[in-house]
Write a protein that holds these residues in place. Structure first.
Motif, PDB file in Angstrom:
ATOM      1  N   ILE A 232     -63.022  -0.138 -39.624  1.00 36.76           N
ATOM      2  CA  ILE A 232     -63.125  -1.306 -40.391  1.00 36.76           C
ATOM      3  C   ILE A 232     -61.771  -2.139 -40.171  1.00 36.76           C
ATOM      4  N   ALA A 233     -60.810  -1.712 -39.857  1.00 37.48           N
ATOM      5  CA  ALA A 233     -59.732  -2.618 -39.477  1.00 37.48           C
ATOM      6  C   ALA A 233     -59.474  -2.947 -38.166  1.00 37.48           C
ATOM      7  N   LEU A 234     -60.372  -2.508 -37.172  1.00 41.15           N
ATOM      8  CA  LEU A 234     -60.013  -2.755 -35.770  1.00 41.15           C
ATOM      9  C   LEU A 234     -60.274  -4.155 -35.488  1.00 41.15           C
ATOM     10  N   PRO A 235     -61.206  -4.986 -35.989  1.00 41.26           N
ATOM     11  CA  PRO A 235     -60.949  -6.312 -35.718  1.00 41.26           C
ATOM     12  C   PRO A 235     -59.558  -6.967 -36.003  1.00 41.26           C
ATOM     13  N   ALA A 236     -59.211  -6.598 -37.285  1.00 43.14           N
ATOM     14  CA  ALA A 236     -58.014  -7.477 -37.899  1.00 43.14           C
ATOM     15  C   ALA A 236     -56.772  -7.049 -36.846  1.00 43.14           C
ATOM     16  N   MET A 237     -56.844  -5.754 -36.587  1.00 41.36           N
ATOM     17  CA  MET A 237     -55.825  -5.040 -35.540  1.00 41.36           C
ATOM     18  C   MET A 237     -55.762  -5.688 -34.401  1.00 41.36           C
ATOM     19  N   GLY A 238     -56.960  -6.051 -33.745  1.00 40.03           N
ATOM     20  CA  GLY A 238     -57.089  -6.741 -32.335  1.00 40.03           C
ATOM     21  C   GLY A 238     -56.438  -8.083 -32.560  1.00 40.03           C
ATOM     22  N   ASP A 239     -56.633  -8.853 -33.566  1.00 41.39           N
ATOM     23  CA  ASP A 239     -56.129 -10.188 -33.691  1.00 41.39           C
ATOM     24  C   ASP A 239     -54.749 -10.012 -33.762  1.00 41.39           C
ATOM     25  N   TYR A 240     -54.090  -8.906 -34.610  1.00 40.88           N
ATOM     26  CA  TYR A 240     -52.809  -8.955 -34.483  1.00 40.88           C
ATOM     27  C   TYR A 240     -52.073  -8.510 -33.405  1.00 40.88           C
ATOM     28  N   LEU A 241     -52.955  -7.826 -32.347  1.00 39.20           N
ATOM     29  CA  LEU A 241     -52.381  -7.430 -31.135  1.00 39.20           C
ATOM     30  C   LEU A 241     -52.279  -8.633 -30.301  1.00 39.20           C
ATOM     31  N   LEU A 242     -53.088  -9.566 -30.454  1.00 39.30           N
ATOM     32  CA  LEU A 242     -52.947 -10.770 -29.734  1.00 39.30           C
ATOM     33  C   LEU A 242     -51.771 -11.556 -30.143  1.00 39.30           C
ATOM     34  N   VAL A 243     -51.551 -11.492 -31.333  1.00 40.05           N
ATOM     35  CA  VAL A 243     -50.021 -12.149 -32.136  1.00 40.05           C
ATOM     36  C   VAL A 243     -49.037 -11.615 -31.332  1.00 40.05           C
ATOM     37  N   ILE A 244     -48.951 -10.345 -31.140  1.00 40.05           N
ATOM     38  CA  ILE A 244     -47.884  -9.455 -30.762  1.00 40.05           C
ATOM     39  C   ILE A 244     -47.695 -10.054 -29.121  1.00 40.05           C
ATOM     40  N   ILE A 245     -48.844 -10.253 -28.413  1.00 39.57           N
ATOM     41  CA  ILE A 245     -48.731 -10.714 -26.951  1.00 39.57           C
ATOM     42  C   ILE A 245     -48.176 -12.198 -27.094  1.00 39.57           C
ATOM     43  N   HIS A 246     -48.285 -12.786 -27.866  1.00 43.03           N
ATOM     44  CA  HIS A 246     -48.177 -14.269 -27.749  1.00 43.03           C
ATOM     45  C   HIS A 246     -46.705 -14.424 -28.274  1.00 43.03           C
ATOM     46  N   GLU A 247     -46.120 -13.474 -29.051  1.00 48.22           N
ATOM     47  CA  GLU A 247     -44.818 -13.443 -29.573  1.00 48.22           C
ATOM     48  C   GLU A 247     -43.881 -12.880 -28.565  1.00 48.22           C
ATOM     49  N   ALA A 248     -44.373 -11.866 -27.748  1.00 44.83           N
ATOM     50  CA  ALA A 248     -43.698 -11.155 -26.505  1.00 44.83           C
ATOM     51  C   ALA A 248     -43.327 -12.336 -25.287  1.00 44.83           C
ATOM     52  N   LEU A 249     -44.554 -13.119 -24.998  1.00 42.48           N
ATOM     53  CA  LEU A 249     -44.416 -14.145 -24.359  1.00 42.48           C
ATOM     54  C   LEU A 249     -43.398 -15.201 -24.622  1.00 42.48           C
ATOM     55  N   GLU A 250     -43.556 -15.647 -25.774  1.00 41.24           N
ATOM     56  CA  GLU A 250     -42.533 -16.529 -26.331  1.00 41.24           C
ATOM     57  C   GLU A 250     -41.200 -16.254 -26.298  1.00 41.24           C
ATOM     58  N   ALA A 251     -40.997 -14.724 -26.775  1.00 44.86           N
ATOM     59  CA  ALA A 251     -39.743 -14.283 -26.801  1.00 44.86           C
ATOM     60  C   ALA A 251     -38.912 -14.282 -25.316  1.00 44.86           C
ATOM     61  N   SER A 252     -39.895 -13.814 -24.260  1.00 46.08           N
ATOM     62  CA  SER A 252     -39.362 -13.881 -22.885  1.00 46.08           C
ATOM     63  C   SER A 252     -38.810 -15.024 -22.363  1.00 46.08           C
ATOM     64  N   GLN A 253     -39.367 -15.907 -22.958  1.00 42.65           N
ATOM     65  CA  GLN A 253     -39.056 -17.497 -22.415  1.00 42.65           C
ATOM     66  C   GLN A 253     -37.923 -17.868 -23.187  1.00 42.65           C
ATOM     67  N   LEU A 254     -37.641 -17.465 -24.572  1.00 45.57           N
ATOM     68  CA  LEU A 254     -36.687 -18.078 -25.360  1.00 45.57           C
ATOM     69  C   LEU A 254     -35.524 -17.111 -25.321  1.00 45.57           C
ATOM     70  N   LEU A 255     -35.524 -15.867 -25.281  1.00 46.00           N
ATOM     71  CA  LEU A 255     -34.331 -15.170 -25.278  1.00 46.00           C
ATOM     72  C   LEU A 255     -33.474 -15.097 -23.987  1.00 46.00           C
ATOM     73  N   VAL A 256     -34.515 -14.901 -22.881  1.00 47.81           N
ATOM     74  CA  VAL A 256     -34.012 -14.904 -21.298  1.00 47.81           C
ATOM     75  C   VAL A 256     -33.663 -16.496 -20.778  1.00 47.81           C
ATOM     76  N   LEU A 257     -34.811 -17.198 -20.802  1.00 46.80           N
ATOM     77  CA  LEU A 257     -34.523 -18.556 -20.370  1.00 46.80           C
ATOM     78  C   LEU A 257     -34.099 -19.475 -21.157  1.00 46.80           C
ATOM     79  N   GLY A 258     -34.013 -19.548 -22.575  1.00 48.84           N
ATOM     80  CA  GLY A 258     -33.377 -20.375 -23.349  1.00 48.84           C
ATOM     81  C   GLY A 258     -34.318 -21.480 -23.702  1.00 48.84           C
TER      82      GLY A 258
END
Length: 258
Positions: A232-258
């Motif tokens: 039942i929760a798999l669609p919502a979990m998939g949406d949050y996995l996309l959020v995790i990917i977006h946050e990871a890419l943003e953090a790579s740019q912010l934490l490392v590159l500034g």
């Protein structure tokens, strides 16, 4: 034979090897690229190809003295930047493993282990399912191309030889490790809440009917409810996995590159 042509190739070769240090370090730590299923010659060829493109996108000059302490420090700095870019993504990719531990223990699947094809280590079967799903979503949104773009852009923000990470950035990367636990708990929250309700109901039944076999009723009920809750929760979990990917890419740019 033109000897001048041969002399002009050697500096370009050293510059290419110098560029490959940062690119190879990023691929060594980043998810997908660091999978053991990818052969080493393929990684080296991919690193070299991206290194050639990087040399055309950013001015890269090889060190004047190859075998010197200064050059070794420059190579270490390049490797540190690449490892930091990939390691931030790897932290976010640990969130499904945290979620699988929370859900698996409540469902009674804590003993179910499988070999992870990316790391070649034993991981929970539920965590492997979520990790594969996260990897497919990462590839579907071109996360691997975004990572390559970050590595190439890092040469403009951190030129070779001047890429030493400040202690504050290293501290921020270490503090970002808490995001793996936060994202994992939020990912397991819907299923974990339903399993908590099931355990409360089973506890009430065991108190009201002491003769009832708790293991014969509680474990199958928790497992069945957990599977239904995941479906039942798999669609919502998939949406949050996309959020995790977006946050990871943003953090790579912010934490490392500034």
């Amino acid at each position: 034979m033109n000897m001048g042509f041969g002399l002009s190739v050697e500096p370009q070769l050293w510059a290419l090897l110098f560029v490959m240090v940062r690119v190879g370090a990023a691929f060594l730590a980043a998810p997908v690229f660091s999978a053991v299923s990818i052969p080493l010659p393929a990684r080296i060829a991919l690193t070299g190809a991206i290194g050639v493109l990087t040399m055309h996108a950013a001015p890269v000059v090889a060190p004047d003295e190859i075998f010197s302490i200064t050059t070794m420090l420059m190579v270490a700095a390049e490797a540190m930047v690449g490892l930091a870019l990939g390691f931030v993504l790897q932290i976010a990719f640990a969130a499904p493993l945290v979620a699988s531990e929370v859900m698996g223990v409540s469902m009674g699947l804590g003993f179910a282990q499988a070999v992870d094809p990316q790391s070649n280590t034993s991981t929970p079967a539920l965590g492997q399912f979520l990790s594969v799903l996260l990897t497919l979503l990462f590839l579907s949104v071109d996360g691997h191309l975004v990572l390559v773009d970050l590595v190439v852009r890092s040469y403009a923000l951190m030129p070779p030889g001047e890429a030493w990470l400040a202690p504050q950035r290293l501290l921020n990367i270490a503090l970002f490790g808490g995001y793996a636990f936060l994202a994992g708990l939020l990912l397991a929250l819907p299923v974990g809440f339903l399993l908590l309700c099931v355990n409360v109901i089973v506890g009430m039944l065991s108190r009201s009917a002491p003769a009832l076999n708790l293991f014969a009723v509680g474990l199958p009920a928790s497992l069945a409810m957990g599977v239904i809750a995941i479906l039942i929760a798999l669609p919502a979990m998939g949406d949050y996995l996309l959020v995790i990917i977006h946050e990871a890419l943003e953090a790579s740019q912010l934490l490392v590159l500034g």
